[in-house]
Scaffold this active site. Structure first.
Site, short mmCIF file in Angstrom:
data_model
loop_
_atom_site.label_atom_id
_atom_site.label_comp_id
_atom_site.label_asym_id
_atom_site.label_seq_id
_atom_site.Cartn_x
_atom_site.Cartn_y
_atom_site.Cartn_z
N ASP A 168 11.82 -1.20 3.33
CA ASP A 168 12.84 -2.08 3.91
C ASP A 168 13.56 -1.46 5.11
OD1 ASP A 168 12.69 -4.39 2.18
OD2 ASP A 168 13.44 -3.09 0.59
N ASP B 260 7.48 -9.03 1.12
CA ASP B 260 8.74 -8.85 1.88
C ASP B 260 8.53 -8.01 3.13
OD1 ASP B 260 8.88 -9.04 -0.99
OD2 ASP B 260 11.03 -8.66 -0.94
#
Length: 381
Positions: free
Chosen positions: A87, A148
């Site tokens: 991330d 993601d």
């Protein structure tokens, strides 16, 4: 309606600057955001909201608060605080890269390039994927890629544009290709994650982490795919990514209930107690704006995407926002984080707030956010 929603959101955000201080919001409990010391994957969304507010309003209070968050991200990089995950783009694209886009600040540019290098270290050559979580060889997550991550690839494309170093671009393209091959199913739904053998790179199978079952379609994962493949097309001009974004968007809007805001998983049993995920619909709303900007006026899917986008945004503003709720910290109610783990299943999500605000501001003023700098599409294949 959009302008009123933005003004209400900006007032809440300005109040939150004082409440949050030098800490970062994550998800809420009993209507109050949990705060952390910049050690979670979600912290960049708060920074991105502040930069959006400054760009929209020109108010120096937002700019100063945004700059302070970037200083925090610099300390996080220097001290290597919880960076062993994919991330990195969520953290640095919306903080230091946003500062570069807004101010052309050289120090923020260098920090963002460091972040791109951190993400590059997660590339696993044997399986040809970016490892989602943990260190290389991690017993639980060593072979895992995740949908993601498509939203973190713009960081690598940006690094390529800044440096001309082809390695950034190639890893981003390979990750997008593997995501298409292994995470998008034949019916245009998606797996949340896919697992490879850590020693041989052999593909083992799709699985979920936060969805209903391994074979179900987690709404937020599908949302990441829609926006992520749209951005991959923006950065490359590869039509297969645009086609994939369109197909995933058609699947998503085909599963929506009557109020056009998604349930948390499209295969979860629906009853009066089934959780929604307003954050997934906010991501898709922002993603559809991007997708529509890439489509010709004659595209056969354009009219449906425009209609469902309008219906979704209207529902979010009228039925899921906190407009007029004095003292509310969040912008969107009824987001879900991790339903199966009973972690914030019906609360504010800072990423839901971010994408809701991004969509509103792009609608009202054309400010597109920080996933790319203005540039023409590159070559096609």
């Amino acid at each position: 309606m959009w302008k009123h929603a933005i003004e209400d959101a900006m007032e809440k955000i300005k109040n939150n600057v004082e409440r949050f201080g030098d800490r970062f919001p994550h998800v809420s409990v009993n209507g109050r955001y949990e705060l952390n010391n910049n050690d979670d994957w979600t912290n960049g969304f708060w920074s991105g909201m502040l930069w959006l507010c400054y760009e929209y309003s020109g108010d120096e209070a937002y700019r100063e608060a945004a700059r302070l968050t970037v200083k925090s991200f610099k300390r996080r990089m220097e001290q290597n605080i919880v960076l062993d995950h994919h991330d990195i783009g969520f953290l640095y694209t919306l903080s230091s890269q946003a500062q570069w886009v807004v101010e052309q600040d050289e120090e923020s540019r260098e920090l963002t390039l460091q972040a791109a290098d951190v993400l590059m270290r997660r590339w696993r050559e044997d399986g040809q994927y970016i490892q989602a979580w943990g260190l290389s060889g991690d017993a639980q997550h060593g072979g895992r890629m995740i949908i993601d991550c498509l939203m973190n690839l713009p960081l690598l494309f940006w690094a390529y544009q800044q440096t001309g170093e082809e390695c950034y671009r190639q890893v981003a393209i390979k990750q997008a290709d593997q995501s298409l091959r292994y995470l998008v199913r034949g019916d245009d739904s998606s797996y949340h994650t896919f697992v490879f053998d850590t020693e041989t790179g052999e593909a083992l199978g799709g699985a979920t982490h936060q969805g209903f079952t391994n074979g179900s379609t987690w709404a937020r994962g599908q949302a990441w795919g829609i926006y992520g493949f749209s951005l991959a097309y923006r950065h490359t001009g590869y039509k297969v990514y645009l086609d994939t974004a369109k197909r995933m968007a058609s699947y998503f809007i085909g599963q929506l209930p009557e109020d056009y805001v998604a349930y948390w998983d499209f295969d979860a049993p629906v009853n009066a107690n089934t959780y929604r995920d307003s954050s997934a619909s906010a991501i898709v709303a922002a993603g559809l704006i991007e997708l529509l900007s890439l489509l010709d006026d004659t595209d056969p899917d354009r009219a449906e995407f425009e209609e469902k986008f309008e219906l979704t945004m209207t529902s979010l503003v009228l039925h899921y926002s906190t407009i007029g709720e004095e003292g509310a910290e969040g912008l969107l109610k009824h987001g879900s984080y991790y339903v199966r783990g009973n972690v914030a299943p019906d609360d504010y999500m800072i990423w839901g707030d971010y994408f809701y605000l991004e969509a509103l501001i792009r609608l009202e003023k054309g400010i597109k956010g920080y996933w790319y700098e203005s540039k023409p599409l590159q070559e096609t294949r």
